[in-house]
Design a protein around this motif. Sequence first.
Motif, PDB file in Angstrom:
ATOM      1  N   THR A 170       0.739  -1.020   0.045  1.00 22.25           N
ATOM      2  CA  THR A 170      -0.009   0.067   0.028  1.00 22.25           C
ATOM      3  C   THR A 170       0.755   1.352   0.036  1.00 22.25           C
ATOM      4  N   ALA A 171       1.734   1.329   0.906  1.00 24.19           N
ATOM      5  CA  ALA A 171       2.852   2.558   1.061  1.00 24.19           C
ATOM      6  C   ALA A 171       3.511   2.600  -0.352  1.00 24.19           C
ATOM      7  N   GLY A 172       3.955   1.316  -0.944  1.00 27.19           N
ATOM      8  CA  GLY A 172       5.019   1.380  -1.788  1.00 27.19           C
ATOM      9  C   GLY A 172       4.256   2.005  -3.009  1.00 27.19           C
ATOM     10  N   VAL A 173       3.070   1.729  -3.320  1.00 30.51           N
ATOM     11  CA  VAL A 173       2.417   1.958  -4.639  1.00 30.51           C
ATOM     12  C   VAL A 173       1.924   3.502  -4.592  1.00 30.51           C
ATOM     13  N   VAL A 174       1.479   3.786  -3.091  1.00 29.76           N
ATOM     14  CA  VAL A 174       1.217   5.217  -3.392  1.00 29.76           C
ATOM     15  C   VAL A 174       2.231   6.161  -3.260  1.00 29.76           C
ATOM     16  N   MET A 175       3.396   5.736  -2.573  1.00 31.06           N
ATOM     17  CA  MET A 175       4.710   6.447  -2.526  1.00 31.06           C
ATOM     18  C   MET A 175       5.275   6.433  -4.052  1.00 31.06           C
ATOM     19  N   GLY A 176       5.051   5.444  -4.905  1.00 27.72           N
ATOM     20  CA  GLY A 176       5.463   5.651  -6.193  1.00 27.72           C
ATOM     21  C   GLY A 176       4.659   6.532  -7.081  1.00 27.72           C
ATOM     22  N   ILE A 177       3.516   6.440  -7.024  1.00 28.61           N
ATOM     23  CA  ILE A 177       2.368   7.513  -7.611  1.00 28.61           C
ATOM     24  C   ILE A 177       3.142   8.922  -7.304  1.00 28.61           C
ATOM     25  N   MET A 178       3.557   9.213  -5.976  1.00 23.56           N
ATOM     26  CA  MET A 178       3.750  10.378  -5.817  1.00 23.56           C
ATOM     27  C   MET A 178       5.240  10.931  -6.336  1.00 23.56           C
ATOM     28  N   LEU A 179       5.929   9.852  -6.737  1.00 22.87           N
ATOM     29  CA  LEU A 179       7.429  10.055  -7.254  1.00 22.87           C
ATOM     30  C   LEU A 179       7.450  10.027  -8.699  1.00 22.87           C
ATOM     31  N   ILE A 180       6.279   9.784  -9.401  1.00 24.81           N
ATOM     32  CA  ILE A 180       6.226   9.860 -10.755  1.00 24.81           C
ATOM     33  C   ILE A 180       6.699  11.222 -11.428  1.00 24.81           C
ATOM     34  N   PRO A 181       5.967  12.362 -10.896  1.00 21.92           N
ATOM     35  CA  PRO A 181       6.572  13.692 -11.447  1.00 21.92           C
ATOM     36  C   PRO A 181       8.027  13.922 -11.470  1.00 21.92           C
ATOM     37  N   PHE A 182       8.670  13.494 -10.240  1.00 22.36           N
ATOM     38  CA  PHE A 182       9.841  13.731  -9.916  1.00 22.36           C
ATOM     39  C   PHE A 182      10.768  13.169 -11.240  1.00 22.36           C
ATOM     40  N   VAL A 183      10.521  11.961 -11.399  1.00 23.48           N
ATOM     41  CA  VAL A 183      11.292  11.108 -12.440  1.00 23.48           C
ATOM     42  C   VAL A 183      10.731  11.567 -13.657  1.00 23.48           C
ATOM     43  N   ALA A 233      14.890   8.332  -5.288  1.00 21.62           N
ATOM     44  CA  ALA A 233      15.016   7.435  -4.246  1.00 21.62           C
ATOM     45  C   ALA A 233      15.346   8.160  -2.818  1.00 21.62           C
ATOM     46  N   SER A 234      15.816   9.255  -2.675  1.00 26.23           N
ATOM     47  CA  SER A 234      15.996  10.006  -1.519  1.00 26.23           C
ATOM     48  C   SER A 234      14.792  10.505  -1.244  1.00 26.23           C
ATOM     49  N   ARG A 235      13.667  11.053  -1.844  1.00 31.41           N
ATOM     50  CA  ARG A 235      12.401  11.348  -1.602  1.00 31.41           C
ATOM     51  C   ARG A 235      11.666  10.177  -0.989  1.00 31.41           C
ATOM     52  N   ALA A 236      11.826   9.307  -1.481  1.00 30.94           N
ATOM     53  CA  ALA A 236      11.345   7.878  -0.908  1.00 30.94           C
ATOM     54  C   ALA A 236      11.854   7.299   0.428  1.00 30.94           C
ATOM     55  N   ILE A 237      13.013   7.603   0.615  1.00 31.18           N
ATOM     56  CA  ILE A 237      13.790   7.003   2.016  1.00 31.18           C
ATOM     57  C   ILE A 237      13.343   8.177   3.133  1.00 31.18           C
ATOM     58  N   GLY A 238      13.066   9.206   2.669  1.00 33.63           N
ATOM     59  CA  GLY A 238      12.811  10.189   3.738  1.00 33.63           C
ATOM     60  C   GLY A 238      11.373  10.422   3.692  1.00 33.63           C
TER      61      GLY A 238
END
Length: 490
Positions: free
Chosen positions: A344-357, A407-412
């Motif tokens: 759950t957390a990984g999928v939502v966090m991945g959605i959040m990181l899409i615009p960064f990438v 990755a840094s945003r995901a870790i933090g």
Amino acid sequence: MPTLWLVIALLALSALGFVLGRQRAMQSAGGDTRALHSLPIYYGLNVGLTALLPALAVLLVWLFAQPMFIENQISDMIPAELIPENSTRDLVMSDVRRVAAGLDLAVEQGALTETAAANLRAELTDVRARLGEIGVALGSDVRPEVLDAAQEYRKMTATGNTVMTIVVALLALGGLAVSYARTHKDYRARNVVEQGVLALLILAASLAILTTVGIVLSMLFETMNFFSLHQWVDFFFGTTWAPNFRGDSELSILPLLWGTLYISFIALLVAVPVGLFAAIYLSEYASNTTRSIAKPLLEILAGIPTIVYGLFALLTVGPLLAGMFAKGGLLGVEWMAGATSVLTAGVVMGIMLIPFVSSLSDDIINAVPQTMRDGSLGLGATRSETVRQVVLPAALPGIVGAVLLAASRAIGETMIVVMGAGAIAKFSLNPLESMTTITTRIVSQLTGDTDFASPETLVAFALGLTLFVLTLGLNVLALYIVRKYREQYE
């Protein structure tokens, strides 16, 4: 004098120095600007900045140093035997600051005279009544030593502010006088001003480095205090995270580190392919109209607060996955006990990181020279072959940087993990189980009524420093890989 009025006075004095310096330079040249070494504006700037910058620098340093110096002095006034068993010296100092602030407010509003504030213990009953009339609560449990310390705190603060005003004013006037006296037509004002501006630019560039050093040192000192109270072997090589403020805590970073890396890995599995493919489409295949609409809509995701993503994980993604994998769900097997899980957390966090990438990769791909594309197409390669064999290799160092940022945003990240992954520290390969991360445990250990002398609280600084070192090591490794690939490509 209040600090705001002191700053306004410095600015006014600087403006006056600018006018006087410019006029003196023109007078020394007989009104002929061609006789001046520099333009007239440089002479004015030299006087104005000489009057402003040194005084302003001393003011800033004084404002930061004075509270720390006063608190150290006042803290030494309070004997250790007068500190209650259920309190600490920091808590007593917070009471001192609160009482001193209440007295200052009462004096400002006229409900209390300076004499009454200085003789607070002698007139305590009357003072409480007058403070209560203006809504300042002195408190019924204020101890005599706190009252004495608050009075001394106010006295030292007032004295320090007076001395600060005098020193800053003298420094500003002295700078104005010296620079004004040196102003004449042959003075190299432009060189002096440019050197001063260069020094300001160097200082601004150094702020990030100094901030990083300050952060590391603050965490390092508290981490040393933690390891003086807790064994480092248990912290780095233990397998259990079980803080207990009553003692016998097991504080191992490994379960937290596993949860952090596991959730970040799933987030990158979602964000990197989607974001990179979106960037390739927008930069190489999409029309201008499609790009002008799709790119802003995609970047809107970057502006959504993380708490909103956390609510999305808690209310939408979590129940959706629970409906599929929980007991009675679509698969009919109980693989998921609740709505919180690593997935759950990984999928939502991945959605959040899409615009960064996607956004960074799109800018990097667009920076690849068009001549490289034209050369590949001229040799007979298709557009897809050009993207795969020419554009992406040329843009790979930048794309790696974008992935590292994600990755840094995901870790933090904290809020998404708190609301989507749960708070259980353990080892497990099952992405449908609840876990937690280092950042959530840092917040948990530092919130509430905590004792900063206990290892259960100081462990937060050890966790933060370890996470910092880990992130720095990953960045260094990625930089090494990028440089090796760039050498092979070039």
